[in-house]
Design an enzyme around this catalytic site. Structure first.
Site, PDB file in Angstrom:
ATOM      1  N   ASN A   9      35.200  43.612  39.055  1.00  0.00           N
ATOM      2  CA  ASN A   9      36.296  43.216  38.169  1.00  0.00           C
ATOM      3  C   ASN A   9      36.730  41.811  38.565  1.00  0.00           C
ATOM      4  O   ASN A   9      37.363  41.620  39.596  1.00  0.00           O
ATOM      5  CB  ASN A   9      37.440  44.233  38.332  1.00  0.00           C
ATOM      6  CG  ASN A   9      38.703  43.820  37.613  1.00  0.00           C
ATOM      7  OD1 ASN A   9      38.695  42.902  36.790  1.00  0.00           O
ATOM      8  ND2 ASN A   9      39.802  44.492  37.922  1.00  0.00           N
ATOM      9  N   TRP A  10      36.372  40.845  37.721  1.00  0.00           N
ATOM     10  CA  TRP A  10      36.668  39.444  38.065  1.00  0.00           C
ATOM     11  C   TRP A  10      38.122  39.066  37.832  1.00  0.00           C
ATOM     12  O   TRP A  10      38.537  37.966  38.170  1.00  0.00           O
ATOM     13  CB  TRP A  10      35.758  38.498  37.254  1.00  0.00           C
ATOM     14  CG  TRP A  10      34.332  38.507  37.688  1.00  0.00           C
ATOM     15  CD1 TRP A  10      33.785  39.187  38.750  1.00  0.00           C
ATOM     16  CD2 TRP A  10      33.248  37.777  37.079  1.00  0.00           C
ATOM     17  NE1 TRP A  10      32.440  38.920  38.827  1.00  0.00           N
ATOM     18  CE2 TRP A  10      32.085  38.062  37.823  1.00  0.00           C
ATOM     19  CE3 TRP A  10      33.159  36.929  35.984  1.00  0.00           C
ATOM     20  CZ2 TRP A  10      30.836  37.519  37.495  1.00  0.00           C
ATOM     21  CZ3 TRP A  10      31.918  36.383  35.653  1.00  0.00           C
ATOM     22  CH2 TRP A  10      30.775  36.678  36.410  1.00  0.00           C
ATOM     23  N   LYS A  11      38.887  39.938  37.188  1.00  0.00           N
ATOM     24  CA  LYS A  11      40.301  39.641  36.888  1.00  0.00           C
ATOM     25  C   LYS A  11      40.401  38.279  36.188  1.00  0.00           C
ATOM     26  O   LYS A  11      39.539  37.933  35.392  1.00  0.00           O
ATOM     27  CB  LYS A  11      41.139  39.734  38.166  1.00  0.00           C
ATOM     28  CG  LYS A  11      40.925  41.086  38.875  1.00  0.00           C
ATOM     29  CD  LYS A  11      41.896  41.359  39.974  1.00  0.00           C
ATOM     30  CE  LYS A  11      41.602  42.713  40.574  1.00  0.00           C
ATOM     31  NZ  LYS A  11      42.537  43.109  41.603  1.00  0.00           N
ATOM     32  N   HIS A  96      44.280  49.737  34.570  1.00  0.00           N
ATOM     33  CA  HIS A  96      44.297  49.108  35.895  1.00  0.00           C
ATOM     34  C   HIS A  96      45.753  48.908  36.314  1.00  0.00           C
ATOM     35  O   HIS A  96      46.632  48.699  35.488  1.00  0.00           O
ATOM     36  CB  HIS A  96      43.556  47.756  35.838  1.00  0.00           C
ATOM     37  CG  HIS A  96      43.358  47.169  37.192  1.00  0.00           C
ATOM     38  ND1 HIS A  96      44.343  46.453  37.831  1.00  0.00           N
ATOM     39  CD2 HIS A  96      42.305  47.217  38.046  1.00  0.00           C
ATOM     40  CE1 HIS A  96      43.894  46.079  39.020  1.00  0.00           C
ATOM     41  NE2 HIS A  96      42.662  46.537  39.178  1.00  0.00           N
ATOM     42  N   GLU A  98      47.270  46.483  37.514  1.00  0.00           N
ATOM     43  CA  GLU A  98      47.922  45.202  37.176  1.00  0.00           C
ATOM     44  C   GLU A  98      48.527  45.235  35.766  1.00  0.00           C
ATOM     45  O   GLU A  98      49.717  44.955  35.624  1.00  0.00           O
ATOM     46  CB  GLU A  98      46.953  44.043  37.443  1.00  0.00           C
ATOM     47  CG  GLU A  98      46.846  43.812  38.953  1.00  0.00           C
ATOM     48  CD  GLU A  98      45.494  43.315  39.457  1.00  0.00           C
ATOM     49  OE1 GLU A  98      44.678  42.864  38.655  1.00  0.00           O
ATOM     50  OE2 GLU A  98      45.278  43.391  40.686  1.00  0.00           O
ATOM     51  N   GLU A 165      42.199  54.117  42.543  1.00  0.00           N
ATOM     52  CA  GLU A 165      42.556  52.853  43.189  1.00  0.00           C
ATOM     53  C   GLU A 165      43.965  52.946  43.761  1.00  0.00           C
ATOM     54  O   GLU A 165      44.960  52.673  43.049  1.00  0.00           O
ATOM     55  CB  GLU A 165      42.506  51.713  42.174  1.00  0.00           C
ATOM     56  CG  GLU A 165      41.137  51.483  41.592  1.00  0.00           C
ATOM     57  CD  GLU A 165      40.942  50.010  41.217  1.00  0.00           C
ATOM     58  OE1 GLU A 165      40.058  49.382  41.796  1.00  0.00           O
ATOM     59  OE2 GLU A 165      41.696  49.513  40.376  1.00  0.00           O
ATOM     60  N   GLY A 171      43.603  44.361  46.849  1.00  0.00           N
ATOM     61  CA  GLY A 171      43.825  42.959  47.214  1.00  0.00           C
ATOM     62  C   GLY A 171      44.557  42.759  48.522  1.00  0.00           C
ATOM     63  O   GLY A 171      45.028  41.663  48.814  1.00  0.00           O
ATOM     64  N   SER A 204      40.067  46.919  48.072  1.00  0.00           N
ATOM     65  CA  SER A 204      39.530  46.227  49.251  1.00  0.00           C
ATOM     66  C   SER A 204      38.134  46.728  49.659  1.00  0.00           C
ATOM     67  O   SER A 204      37.838  46.850  50.853  1.00  0.00           O
ATOM     68  CB  SER A 204      40.518  46.310  50.423  1.00  0.00           C
ATOM     69  OG  SER A 204      41.729  45.652  50.077  1.00  0.00           O
ATOM     70  N   GLY A 225      37.292  44.125  43.276  1.00  0.00           N
ATOM     71  CA  GLY A 225      37.948  42.913  42.791  1.00  0.00           C
ATOM     72  C   GLY A 225      37.457  41.702  43.569  1.00  0.00           C
ATOM     73  O   GLY A 225      36.390  41.144  43.296  1.00  0.00           O
ATOM     74  N   GLY A 226      38.225  41.305  44.573  1.00  0.00           N
ATOM     75  CA  GLY A 226      37.971  40.067  45.321  1.00  0.00           C
ATOM     76  C   GLY A 226      36.523  39.883  45.767  1.00  0.00           C
ATOM     77  O   GLY A 226      35.943  38.803  45.587  1.00  0.00           O
TER      78      GLY A 226
HETATM   79  P1  PGA Z   1      40.249  44.394  45.350  1.00  0.00           P
HETATM   80  O1  PGA Z   1      40.661  44.827  43.858  1.00  0.00           O
HETATM   81  O2  PGA Z   1      38.806  44.795  45.551  1.00  0.00           O
HETATM   82  O3  PGA Z   1      40.441  42.901  45.384  1.00  0.00           O
HETATM   83  O4  PGA Z   1      41.147  45.122  46.282  1.00  0.00           O
HETATM   84  C1  PGA Z   1      40.224  46.046  43.313  1.00  0.00           C
HETATM   85  C2  PGA Z   1      40.723  46.191  41.902  1.00  0.00           C
HETATM   86  O5  PGA Z   1      41.806  45.694  41.582  1.00  0.00           O
HETATM   87  O6  PGA Z   1      40.027  46.799  41.067  1.00  0.00           O
END
Ligand code: PGA
Length: 246
Positions: A9-11, A96, A98, A165, A171, A204, A225-226
């Site tokens: 997930n590149w956000k 998600h 966010e 999650e 993050g 993470s 994500g990251g």
């Molecule tokens: P992260 O994000 O790997 O940076 O913790 C995961 C996500 O939000 O799907």
């Protein structure tokens, strides 16, 4: 046998030029991917067309980071499932944490988004997870059970992915202990009531914890994500290795 789904997930990262450069590095690293897994990239909407072209002829799948519940209409800023399908998208992340937090998305809206994805033959990746304070207050199971019941209502469990999650792990560098993530994924499987539902862990995930996470019996993939922003680290995650047990 459930096929693992490894999704990046590149956000809100990556221009079209950056997405093309990423594909140039990532695609060759997927050449000998074992066929027990599917790799998915979720770029921002603006980079979907460029990435779709760059991935043409590969087995790497595309996901959106959200999808609207209606097929069209007066919804400024939204994207429908058919618009995504036109670009070869096959998955859609919904719920998600966010957008749940910054856009106040409810379980009911998330459910409608997931249903519209399935109606258009997209596979929704439906995210659930507890906050730090809910975990401290021992509300984890209750919170996730409610999210599962409401967000997944009336969905076909054979055509969806659930992503567990824990919000405190997203993050933050604080990965959920693999055994605990496995326990919650097992509970989600029992609440969904369909043994073959694909359940991911997210929060993470990195190159140095992926093998341990994927060795768990109820973790069928990861939402990253990251660590998905670097094509070398995400390639290592996609190429996870689980010790063979005899
Ligand atoms: P992260 O994000 O790997 O940076 O913790 C995961 C996500 O939000 O799907």
């Amino acid at each position: 046998m459930r096929k693992a789904v490894i999704a990046g997930n590149w956000k809100m990262h990556m221009t079209c030029a950056e997405a093309r450069a990423y594909a140039g590095s990532f695609v060759p690293q997927m050449a000998d991917l074992p066929d027990d897994r599917v790799v998915v990239l979720a770029p921002p909407f603006t980079a979907i067309a460029a990435l779709s072209e760059a991935l043409a002829g590969t087995d790497i799948k595309l996901s959106s980071q959200n999808v609207h519940w209606d097929n069209g209409g007066a919804y400024t800023g939204s994207i429908s499932a058919d618009m995504l399908k036109e670009h070869g998208v096959s998955y859609a992340i919904v719920g998600h944490s966010e957008p749940r937090k910054y856009h106040s998305e409810s379980d009911e809206q998330i459910n409608r988004r997931a249903l519209s994805a399935q109606a258009a033959d997209l596979i929704p990746i439906v995210c659930v997870g507890e906050t730090d304070s809910q975990r401290s207050a021992r509300e984890t199971e209750r919170v996730i059970r409610r999210q599962v019941e409401q967000s997944l209502e009336d969905l076909d469990p054979s055509r969806m992915v659930v992503a567990y999650e824990p919000i405190w792990a997203i993050g933050t560098g604080k990965t959920c202990d693999a055994a605990e993530a496995n326990r919650i994924c097992g509970l989600i499987r029992s609440w969904v009531g369909y043994q073959d539902v694909v359940i991911q862990y997210g929060g993470s995930v990195k190159a140095d914890n992926i093998d341990q996470l994927m060795a768990q019996s109820d973790i069928d993939g990861v939402l990253v994500g990251g660590a998905s922003l670097d094509p070398i680290s995400f390639a290592r995650i996609a190429q996870y290795r689980v010790p063979v047990t005899i």
